[in-house]
Design a protein around this motif. Structure first.
Motif, PDB file in Angstrom:
ATOM      1  N   ASN A  48       0.692  -1.106   0.060  1.00  0.00           N
ATOM      2  CA  ASN A  48       0.138  -0.154   0.125  1.00  0.00           C
ATOM      3  C   ASN A  48       0.805   1.226  -0.131  1.00  0.00           C
ATOM      4  O   ASN A  48       0.554   2.371   0.774  1.00  0.00           O
ATOM      5  N   MET A  49       1.790   1.423  -0.891  1.00  0.00           N
ATOM      6  CA  MET A  49       2.996   2.312  -0.684  1.00  0.00           C
ATOM      7  C   MET A  49       2.911   3.095  -2.111  1.00  0.00           C
ATOM      8  O   MET A  49       3.960   3.670  -2.706  1.00  0.00           O
ATOM      9  N   ALA A  50       2.262   2.517  -3.279  1.00  0.00           N
ATOM     10  CA  ALA A  50       2.219   3.063  -4.497  1.00  0.00           C
ATOM     11  C   ALA A  50       2.148   4.561  -4.702  1.00  0.00           C
ATOM     12  O   ALA A  50       1.319   5.178  -3.902  1.00  0.00           O
ATOM     13  N   GLY A  51       3.024   5.081  -5.173  1.00  0.00           N
ATOM     14  CA  GLY A  51       3.131   6.648  -5.213  1.00  0.00           C
ATOM     15  C   GLY A  51       4.001   7.171  -4.091  1.00  0.00           C
ATOM     16  O   GLY A  51       4.123   8.644  -4.174  1.00  0.00           O
ATOM     17  N   LYS A  52       4.341   6.618  -3.259  1.00  0.00           N
ATOM     18  CA  LYS A  52       5.227   7.119  -2.171  1.00  0.00           C
ATOM     19  C   LYS A  52       6.574   6.969  -2.576  1.00  0.00           C
ATOM     20  O   LYS A  52       7.259   6.444  -3.364  1.00  0.00           O
ATOM     21  N   THR A  53       7.406   8.242  -1.824  1.00  0.00           N
ATOM     22  CA  THR A  53       8.792   8.511  -2.366  1.00  0.00           C
ATOM     23  C   THR A  53       9.796   7.806  -1.218  1.00  0.00           C
ATOM     24  O   THR A  53       9.524   8.158  -0.002  1.00  0.00           O
ATOM     25  N   VAL A  54      10.568   7.127  -1.798  1.00  0.00           N
ATOM     26  CA  VAL A  54      11.507   6.310  -0.743  1.00  0.00           C
ATOM     27  C   VAL A  54      12.900   6.921  -1.209  1.00  0.00           C
ATOM     28  O   VAL A  54      13.203   7.185  -2.358  1.00  0.00           O
ATOM     29  N   ARG A  55      13.946   6.866  -0.404  1.00  0.00           N
ATOM     30  CA  ARG A  55      15.485   7.013  -0.610  1.00  0.00           C
ATOM     31  C   ARG A  55      15.755   5.717  -0.652  1.00  0.00           C
ATOM     32  O   ARG A  55      15.979   4.923   0.076  1.00  0.00           O
ATOM     33  N   LEU A  56      16.741   5.466  -1.847  1.00  0.00           N
ATOM     34  CA  LEU A  56      17.439   4.230  -1.991  1.00  0.00           C
ATOM     35  C   LEU A  56      18.972   4.657  -1.848  1.00  0.00           C
ATOM     36  O   LEU A  56      19.319   5.453  -2.396  1.00  0.00           O
ATOM     37  N   LYS A  57      19.713   3.711  -1.227  1.00  0.00           N
ATOM     38  CA  LYS A  57      21.143   3.986  -1.106  1.00  0.00           C
ATOM     39  C   LYS A  57      21.718   2.791  -1.213  1.00  0.00           C
ATOM     40  O   LYS A  57      21.161   1.632  -0.834  1.00  0.00           O
ATOM     41  N   ALA A 112      10.046   7.631   5.989  1.00  0.00           N
ATOM     42  CA  ALA A 112       9.203   8.354   7.033  1.00  0.00           C
ATOM     43  C   ALA A 112      10.151   8.094   8.192  1.00  0.00           C
ATOM     44  O   ALA A 112       9.569   7.644   9.510  1.00  0.00           O
ATOM     45  N   GLY A 113      11.517   8.283   8.289  1.00  0.00           N
ATOM     46  CA  GLY A 113      12.321   8.001   9.397  1.00  0.00           C
ATOM     47  C   GLY A 113      12.650   6.759   9.652  1.00  0.00           C
ATOM     48  O   GLY A 113      13.157   6.472  10.795  1.00  0.00           O
ATOM     49  N   GLN A 114      12.400   5.690   8.983  1.00  0.00           N
ATOM     50  CA  GLN A 114      12.526   4.176   8.951  1.00  0.00           C
ATOM     51  C   GLN A 114      13.424   3.695   7.938  1.00  0.00           C
ATOM     52  O   GLN A 114      13.241   4.375   6.779  1.00  0.00           O
ATOM     53  N   SER A 115      14.076   2.761   8.142  1.00  0.00           N
ATOM     54  CA  SER A 115      14.835   2.254   7.199  1.00  0.00           C
ATOM     55  C   SER A 115      15.189   0.525   7.203  1.00  0.00           C
ATOM     56  O   SER A 115      14.755   0.085   8.290  1.00  0.00           O
ATOM     57  N   VAL A 116      15.213   0.000   6.087  1.00  0.00           N
ATOM     58  CA  VAL A 116      15.489  -1.561   6.052  1.00  0.00           C
ATOM     59  C   VAL A 116      16.639  -1.786   4.998  1.00  0.00           C
ATOM     60  O   VAL A 116      16.975  -1.118   4.066  1.00  0.00           O
ATOM     61  N   GLU A 161      31.705  -5.828  -0.918  1.00  0.00           N
ATOM     62  CA  GLU A 161      30.357  -6.323  -0.587  1.00  0.00           C
ATOM     63  C   GLU A 161      29.673  -4.990  -0.439  1.00  0.00           C
ATOM     64  O   GLU A 161      29.963  -4.068   0.359  1.00  0.00           O
ATOM     65  N   TYR A 162      28.419  -5.106  -1.126  1.00  0.00           N
ATOM     66  CA  TYR A 162      27.464  -4.139  -1.276  1.00  0.00           C
ATOM     67  C   TYR A 162      26.230  -4.330  -0.709  1.00  0.00           C
ATOM     68  O   TYR A 162      25.641  -5.596  -0.489  1.00  0.00           O
ATOM     69  N   PHE A 163      25.464  -3.620  -0.033  1.00  0.00           N
ATOM     70  CA  PHE A 163      24.094  -3.776   0.147  1.00  0.00           C
ATOM     71  C   PHE A 163      23.236  -2.498   0.099  1.00  0.00           C
ATOM     72  O   PHE A 163      23.836  -1.202  -0.214  1.00  0.00           O
ATOM     73  N   LEU A 164      21.779  -2.757  -0.144  1.00  0.00           N
ATOM     74  CA  LEU A 164      21.032  -1.705  -0.266  1.00  0.00           C
ATOM     75  C   LEU A 164      20.361  -1.220   1.151  1.00  0.00           C
ATOM     76  O   LEU A 164      20.102  -1.994   1.794  1.00  0.00           O
ATOM     77  N   GLU A 165      20.064   0.150   1.148  1.00  0.00           N
ATOM     78  CA  GLU A 165      19.165   0.432   2.144  1.00  0.00           C
ATOM     79  C   GLU A 165      17.948   1.448   1.710  1.00  0.00           C
ATOM     80  O   GLU A 165      17.947   2.172   0.853  1.00  0.00           O
ATOM     81  N   ILE A 166      16.905   1.264   2.147  1.00  0.00           N
ATOM     82  CA  ILE A 166      15.524   1.895   1.794  1.00  0.00           C
ATOM     83  C   ILE A 166      15.207   2.854   3.086  1.00  0.00           C
ATOM     84  O   ILE A 166      14.943   2.260   4.070  1.00  0.00           O
TER      85      ILE A 166
END
Length: 560
Positions: free
Chosen positions: A26-35, A90-94, A82-87
């Motif tokens: 349920n996050m379609a249209g939401k902006t996330v930051r990808l690192k 709203a102040g949370q990350s995974v 070694e690489y990993f992604l972070e998303i």
């Protein structure tokens, strides 16, 4: 991290394209930051960008660049990192799992474009039997920063198959001109249509066309500020700009998308058509190869092909609003000859923007010498933490001081608190002729800017930074101006100063674009401004259309 078909990676290679797969609910249209991080005792941030999620499962194409490899090697680990992604949202990350990235991929000989995370494919061998292979694929617009040897080579190969060896270069040049126009001058496979039609990529594949070519339903995604924020003439502010595009085509590399370009032009196989018919095959295929006629009109009564079906006639009327800019006479209709006049400039301008330094032999060395002034190296102004100013002038070997004191009016109220940088064109052919113009009154007033950037990339400062100059009505008291040497052009691509003949502007040279971008970055940092504070002259004052826009489009890739 997943591959191009969505399969999770066990390991990845530098110099290749990969995808980030993001699963949400349920996050379609939401902006996330990808690192992208390099996993170490102290993690190294290699890349970050905002993306808008298209649904519960979203994919974004990334390019594992040589610069990432360099930046991530802070512990001198050798050929594997070694690489990993972070998303973040709203102040949370995974975080994703950590994936090994190795250095066994072929080294890239050509500098990766600074403008896109979607590259154009593997670079072919540059020399065979002592011959510069890339020079065989010498096409118009070949000097564009998003176009490399591999791209040009595939364009020529496609055209050889469709139109034969004899016509392959002519038709390849036609294709390059179409790409320039349709992709908004980006040559990028993910470029959305600026009129928000949903068109995407090199020839702005429309959703229905994409569905037909792919043989399946397509996904429409929304992208934010792809071309930067949009200037609102009413509010006189830059505002967020949301555009639709076809996700499946946006996720392709330019090389892969060329396969679908070929499919689209299949109806013209073995036909020796002129450029306007070539272009109409993209814009409105029903008009391609027809004699002179009204292509679009604001009323059915203005159409002139009586034998056509009512459905096709209505399509011509429905398409008028989005294509009325192709008209010349302002009479509510667009004819084939008017379209020919408007688009021919993309062939003419392209001739002046061919690749000048092929990636092999002595020419490559001469190119390096030529670009030392504007490439970001030691002491480059756009990388300095503090810009050295002495007596109102930037103290740096990259900038020539040539003070035209008659330009300087009263002082700014606070010379460190300005509102913007204004981008101008000189309507002259050289820096010296611009300085001469600055030194002479027009209508009793001295007009000019603080900086001039020549076609050779040389930056000249002409006015003290504490003083206002007459360069943009309404903005003189709160902005700095940059003049970029260049002329308006007519339908044949020739310089003109007659308002009725102007259809566009000379494109910036590569050296010029780099220097304007570098100077702009340095000034934005110095005045604590953002990219959105770069303004086109015609957006803030009454001036010729396209004057500043050509500059802004040319430098925007160097900010990404």
């Amino acid at each position: 991290f997943v591959d191009m078909v969505g399969k999770p990676y066990k390991s990845m290679k530098f110099g290749t394209h990969v995808k980030a797969k993001i699963i949400s609910k349920n996050m379609a249209g939401k902006t996330v930051r990808l690192k992208i991080w390099e996993d170490d005792i102290s993690n190294v941030l290699l890349f970050e960008k905002d993306y808008i999620l298209g649904g519960d499962e979203s994919f974004f194409t990334l390019f594992l660049t040589a610069q990432m490899r360099k930046d991530g090697d802070d512990w001198k680990e050798g050929n594997e990192q070694e690489y990993f992604l972070e998303i973040e949202y709203a102040g949370q990350s995974v975080d994703s799992e950590v994936i090994n990235v190795n250095d066994s991929a072929p080294k890239i000989k050509v500098a990766e474009p600074a403008v896109s995370m979607t590259g154009v494919g593997k670079i072919p061998a540059q020399k065979q039997n002592g011959t510069c292979v890339c020079q065989q694929y010498d096409l118009i617009w070949g000097g564009h920063p998003n176009v490399n040897c591999a791209f040009r080579m595939k364009v020529v190969e496609i055209c050889a198959d469709l139109w034969g060896e004899k016509n392959k270069i002519k038709m390849a040049n036609n294709l390059m001109a179409v790409f320039k126009w349709e992709s908004g001058s980006t040559f990028k496979p993910d470029a959305p249509n600026q009129a928000n039609s949903g068109g995407t990529g090199l020839i702005q594949f429309m959703p229905d066309t994409a569905k037909s070519l792919l043989g399946k339903e397509v996904t429409i995604e929304i992208v934010k500020n792809y071309y930067g924020k949009k200037y609102n003439k009413k509010t006189k502010q830059r505002e967020d700009w949301y555009l639709k595009r076809v996700k499946e085509f946006a996720d392709m590399t330019a090389i892969d998308q060329l396969d679908y370009v070929k499919k689209h032009f299949e109806p013209l196989r073995d036909k020796d058509v002129e450029f306007v018919d070539f272009y109409l095959q993209v814009l409105f295929p029903a008009s391609s190869q027809l004699p002179e006629h009204v292509v679009f009109a604001d009323k059915l009564s203005k159409l002139d092909r009586d034998m056509e079906s009512d459905k096709l006639k209505q399509k011509r009327v429905n398409a008028y609003e989005k294509n009325k800019g192709l008209g010349i006479n302002g009479d509510g209709k667009v004819t084939k000859s008017e379209i020919k006049t408007k688009v021919q400039v993309y062939v003419t301008e392209g001739l002046a923007n061919k690749e000048k330094d092929f990636e092999c032999g002595n020419k490559e060395k001469s190119k390096e010498k030529q670009e030392t002034k504007t490439d970001c190296k030691t002491n480059c102004i756009c990388q300095l933490d503090i810009l050295e100013i002495k007596d109102g002038f930037i103290d740096n070997s990259q900038i020539i001081k040539n003070r035209v004191s008659v330009l300087e009016r009263s002082k700014f109220i606070d010379s460190k608190k300005l509102s913007g940088i204004i981008l101008h064109r000189t309507v002259t052919k050289t820096t010296q002729s611009t300085i001469n113009a600055f030194s002479n009154k027009r209508d009793g007033v001295y007009y000019g800017t603080h900086f001039i950037v020549g076609k050779d990339g040389v930056i000249t400062q002409t006015a003290h930074l504490d003083f206002k100059t007459n360069h943009a009505k309404g903005w003189n008291s709160k902005s700095i101006g940059i003049e970029v040497v260049g002329m308006p052009i007519d339908k044949n691509g020739s310089p003109t100063v007659k308002d009725k003949e102007i259809v566009g502007w000379e494109n910036l040279t590569e050296l010029q674009a780099k220097s304007v971008a570098c100077l702009s970055k340095a000034l934005l940092k110095y005045y604590s401004l953002e990219f959105e504070d770069l303004h086109c002259h015609e957006h803030v004052a009454s001036k010729t259309k396209g004057e500043g826009e050509y500059v802004l489009k040319a430098i925007t890739p160097y900010f990404k």
